[in-house]
Design a protein around this motif. Sequence first.
Motif, PDB file in Angstrom:
ATOM      1  N   TRP A   2       0.836  -1.196   0.000  1.00  0.00           N
ATOM      2  CA  TRP A   2       0.000   0.000   0.000  1.00  0.00           C
ATOM      3  C   TRP A   2       0.869   1.244   0.000  1.00  0.00           C
ATOM      4  O   TRP A   2       1.946   1.249   0.554  1.00  0.00           O
ATOM      5  CB  TRP A   2      -0.887   0.024   1.250  1.00  0.00           C
ATOM      6  N   TYR A   4       1.063   4.331   1.763  1.00  0.00           N
ATOM      7  CA  TYR A   4       0.582   5.069   2.928  1.00  0.00           C
ATOM      8  C   TYR A   4       1.287   6.419   3.012  1.00  0.00           C
ATOM      9  O   TYR A   4       2.473   6.522   2.727  1.00  0.00           O
ATOM     10  CB  TYR A   4       0.865   4.270   4.204  1.00  0.00           C
ATOM     11  N   CYS A  61      -4.981  -3.572  10.611  1.00  0.00           N
ATOM     12  CA  CYS A  61      -3.817  -3.248   9.795  1.00  0.00           C
ATOM     13  C   CYS A  61      -3.300  -1.859  10.147  1.00  0.00           C
ATOM     14  O   CYS A  61      -3.835  -1.170  11.010  1.00  0.00           O
ATOM     15  CB  CYS A  61      -4.179  -3.327   8.334  1.00  0.00           C
ATOM     16  N   SER A  63      -3.518   0.999   8.626  1.00  0.00           N
ATOM     17  CA  SER A  63      -4.428   2.135   8.497  1.00  0.00           C
ATOM     18  C   SER A  63      -5.506   2.110   9.583  1.00  0.00           C
ATOM     19  O   SER A  63      -6.010   3.156   9.973  1.00  0.00           O
ATOM     20  CB  SER A  63      -5.049   2.185   7.107  1.00  0.00           C
ATOM     21  N   GLU A 101      -9.124   1.466  -0.867  1.00  0.00           N
ATOM     22  CA  GLU A 101      -9.526   0.168  -0.303  1.00  0.00           C
ATOM     23  C   GLU A 101      -9.491   0.182   1.223  1.00  0.00           C
ATOM     24  O   GLU A 101      -9.953  -0.753   1.858  1.00  0.00           O
ATOM     25  CB  GLU A 101      -8.601  -0.952  -0.802  1.00  0.00           C
ATOM     26  N   LYS A 102      -8.878   1.213   1.782  1.00  0.00           N
ATOM     27  CA  LYS A 102      -8.706   1.263   3.235  1.00  0.00           C
ATOM     28  C   LYS A 102      -9.614   2.294   3.898  1.00  0.00           C
ATOM     29  O   LYS A 102      -9.482   2.555   5.090  1.00  0.00           O
ATOM     30  CB  LYS A 102      -7.249   1.617   3.557  1.00  0.00           C
ATOM     31  N   HIS A 104     -12.516   2.060   4.778  1.00  0.00           N
ATOM     32  CA  HIS A 104     -13.354   1.490   5.835  1.00  0.00           C
ATOM     33  C   HIS A 104     -12.695   1.610   7.208  1.00  0.00           C
ATOM     34  O   HIS A 104     -13.371   1.580   8.223  1.00  0.00           O
ATOM     35  CB  HIS A 104     -13.714   0.028   5.522  1.00  0.00           C
ATOM     36  N   LYS A 164     -17.109  -2.010   3.908  1.00  0.00           N
ATOM     37  CA  LYS A 164     -16.815  -3.451   3.845  1.00  0.00           C
ATOM     38  C   LYS A 164     -18.006  -4.254   3.316  1.00  0.00           C
ATOM     39  O   LYS A 164     -17.838  -5.420   2.975  1.00  0.00           O
ATOM     40  CB  LYS A 164     -16.416  -4.020   5.210  1.00  0.00           C
ATOM     41  N   GLY A 167     -17.926  -7.248   0.704  1.00  0.00           N
ATOM     42  CA  GLY A 167     -16.541  -7.698   0.535  1.00  0.00           C
ATOM     43  C   GLY A 167     -16.315  -9.145   0.921  1.00  0.00           C
ATOM     44  O   GLY A 167     -15.222  -9.659   0.784  1.00  0.00           O
TER      45      GLY A 167
ATOM     46  N   GLU B 311      -2.877  -8.606  13.609  1.00  0.00           N
ATOM     47  CA  GLU B 311      -3.216  -8.621  12.201  1.00  0.00           C
ATOM     48  C   GLU B 311      -1.935  -8.632  11.360  1.00  0.00           C
ATOM     49  O   GLU B 311      -0.969  -7.929  11.668  1.00  0.00           O
ATOM     50  CB  GLU B 311      -4.092  -7.398  11.895  1.00  0.00           C
ATOM     51  N   GLY B 312      -1.963  -9.423  10.299  1.00  0.00           N
ATOM     52  CA  GLY B 312      -0.773  -9.693   9.498  1.00  0.00           C
ATOM     53  C   GLY B 312      -0.097  -8.500   8.868  1.00  0.00           C
ATOM     54  O   GLY B 312       1.128  -8.388   8.886  1.00  0.00           O
ATOM     55  N   GLU B 313      -0.890  -7.595   8.316  1.00  0.00           N
ATOM     56  CA  GLU B 313      -0.261  -6.443   7.646  1.00  0.00           C
ATOM     57  C   GLU B 313       0.537  -5.624   8.650  1.00  0.00           C
ATOM     58  O   GLU B 313       1.651  -5.165   8.371  1.00  0.00           O
ATOM     59  CB  GLU B 313      -1.317  -5.548   6.986  1.00  0.00           C
ATOM     60  N   ALA B 314      -0.049  -5.440   9.829  1.00  0.00           N
ATOM     61  CA  ALA B 314       0.639  -4.666  10.860  1.00  0.00           C
ATOM     62  C   ALA B 314       1.946  -5.366  11.240  1.00  0.00           C
ATOM     63  O   ALA B 314       2.991  -4.723  11.407  1.00  0.00           O
ATOM     64  CB  ALA B 314      -0.263  -4.496  12.077  1.00  0.00           C
ATOM     65  N   CYS B 332      -6.009  -7.858   4.866  1.00  0.00           N
ATOM     66  CA  CYS B 332      -5.542  -6.519   4.505  1.00  0.00           C
ATOM     67  C   CYS B 332      -4.400  -6.536   3.505  1.00  0.00           C
ATOM     68  O   CYS B 332      -4.200  -5.572   2.780  1.00  0.00           O
ATOM     69  CB  CYS B 332      -5.102  -5.776   5.746  1.00  0.00           C
ATOM     70  N   GLY B 335      -5.734  -7.085  -0.413  1.00  0.00           N
ATOM     71  CA  GLY B 335      -6.560  -6.130  -1.147  1.00  0.00           C
ATOM     72  C   GLY B 335      -8.015  -6.552  -1.130  1.00  0.00           C
ATOM     73  O   GLY B 335      -8.899  -5.806  -1.508  1.00  0.00           O
ATOM     74  N   LEU B 337     -11.160  -8.394   1.384  1.00  0.00           N
ATOM     75  CA  LEU B 337     -11.504  -8.227   2.792  1.00  0.00           C
ATOM     76  C   LEU B 337     -11.528  -9.557   3.521  1.00  0.00           C
ATOM     77  O   LEU B 337     -11.824  -9.632   4.692  1.00  0.00           O
ATOM     78  CB  LEU B 337     -12.866  -7.531   2.918  1.00  0.00           C
ATOM     79  N   GLU B 338     -11.234 -10.628   2.794  1.00  0.00           N
ATOM     80  CA  GLU B 338     -11.273 -11.958   3.382  1.00  0.00           C
ATOM     81  C   GLU B 338      -9.850 -12.479   3.530  1.00  0.00           C
ATOM     82  O   GLU B 338      -9.023 -12.298   2.651  1.00  0.00           O
ATOM     83  CB  GLU B 338     -12.037 -12.901   2.457  1.00  0.00           C
TER      84      GLU B 338
END
Lengths: 277, 393
Positions: A2, A4, A61, A63, A101-102, A104, A164, A167, B311-314, B332, B335, B337-338
């Motif tokens: 991403w 950011y 995440c 964001s 996409e972020k 939300h 979301k 999704g 959470e994985g991205e973090a 995340c 791209g 949401l699942e």
Amino acid sequence: MWEYTNKVQQHFMQPQNVGEIEEPSGTGDVGSLACGDALKLTIKVDENDIIVDAKFKTFGCASAIASSSVLTELIKGMSVDEAAKVTNEDIAEALGGLPKEKMHCSVMGREALEAAIADYRGVILPMAQGEVVCECFGVTDLEVVRAIQESGLRSVEEITNFTKAGGGCGKCEDRLRDILQQTVEGLSKKSTPVKEQRMTTLQKIKKIEQVLEREIRPTLKKDGGDIELVDVDGDFVTVSLRGACAGCHSSRTTLKEYVEKKLREQVVDSLIVEEEK
Amino acid sequence: MNCGSDKVIYMDNNATTRIAPEVLEVMMPFLQDCYGNPSSMHTFGGQVGQVVEQARAQIAELLGADPEEIVFTSCGTESDSTAILSALQSQPEHRHIVTTRVEHPAVKNLCETLDMLTGHKHRVTRLMVDADGTLDMDAYQEALTEDTAIVSVMWANNETGVLFPVEEMAAMAKDRGILFHSDAVQAVGKIPINMQENQIDFLSLSGHKLHAPKGVGVLYVRKGTPFFPFLHGGHQENGRRGGTENVASIVGLGRACQLAGEMMDEENTRVRALRDKLEKGLLASIPKSILNGHVENRLPNTSNISFEYVEGEAILLHMNQHGICASSGSACTSGSLEPSHVLRAMGVPFTAAHGSIRFSLSIYNTEEEVDFVLEKMPRIIADLREMSPFWEG
């Protein structure tokens, strides 16, 4: 990966106000593990109705964490009435923008804030009373309608990015399309013409910047280009194309067929977009 | 561009690998002076055709195949598409496909769009896996029908490294006269494969997963298997794949396969030991961490670990601050949401699926790197958990 903003990275790496206030005046608990992000916001309100402290705990995440952190900074010192007016757009803006996409994540921040205020005031959250449209993420029709109205959403994909909804399994897509159509029709019948006439240049600039940031810039960037807003004079919008777009043979087409079209759809339909000479 | 490759600890080799110096060396002449077209009549081009054949032989050698069974493609995805669509074209009356719930998107998404591509309705059976990521062989046996055109099952899973018994499965398909394809993109070069000892009809591999460049792949097509090209055009690859050969990359892939054969033992001893050290260390030092996938039956280089309640991205972005490269099955990072369809198919709970990290090693990793990761990870997870509303300490 991403893209950011520095602000997002800063709030992610050094989040402010992490934790939980003991004996809070209000608590907002939104999201869930299944959804992939969750936020618990606690606020302390003094006798003058001023939010004197705010803390958060977030699972999510970068964001989501950054949105939570910047939210606590935003609302500290505000009166509860002022805080109630904070929108997800304010949160995203305070972060210098979020990838579409972020978005939300900013919506989650706002929902936690609303829940905390409702808890403080001892009222039931109006949004929770709607009918659940998206079962995967527990999103109600009222939440979808509000996102469409406030953020000018125009597609199911945008609704998913912001709320979301849709999704997960995708079963609610038709329902979302119906809600979108009804809401957009409702908007154009009632408020839009009046709003358009009353839009000040400042509001126009703000709205144009939003559309550029959220939709147009990411698309151009995919092709190695970029765009800057130079000036807005009445209906005349001057922009400057950067990167691969500058000097590209099809830049005129991009400008008219894409940029102008998008801005007309989402800001005012009389806008004329020209490139800076 | 300076990408700082000297400063990173690269443990994302199932995503892509570095080009081996030995591979780059043999490629260079074909990016410089030896630019002839292998199809040309003159010696200048024709001699290039000979090195393409040499590469073909090197690849065949690694797979225990005949050189003429090797078809060069542009990537693993093209190989997968070619195999499956070819099988459907050669048996237009058969409309059933058997695959698994945990395939790479190259196969998974192709199977979801087949109706559009072929203009026919197809029935797709997606085999379930258990909590270890292992297939139910009884369900597989039952899934094979008169109408089945092809079975497509990956050799090794890209996310967990879990191996499927594709050789046994191919034999079962062969008994029923059904074609068998395996996406072996993650397996080739990491575990021994001998096509003489199995009955697999089509096998896909990809250059950049085994220290060759991106943009080159192979489809192994067993001799005698009906074949329909995916890319129509010139007579290259004996009419099986049109398009001028990506000579430099093909030469590189040949050398990479040769190296992979030589390094196979190291991959299965030293790399495996490093992976095990990393995995055991992380599981021991970080509470509520869970290994995803079968402990034994897996690639020697892959370890997929879930850190619950974060959470994985973090996690990845914090690892990134230390130059550690890995992947995550969290929603995340994808791209969407699942979270990862692989972990969900295995029934990994949401508490863990969002916080999954895949470490995938290569022969270039060192013990010092593993020690560094072991030193940094507990703090990263603890800090994020401190912030998580679900973590009770």
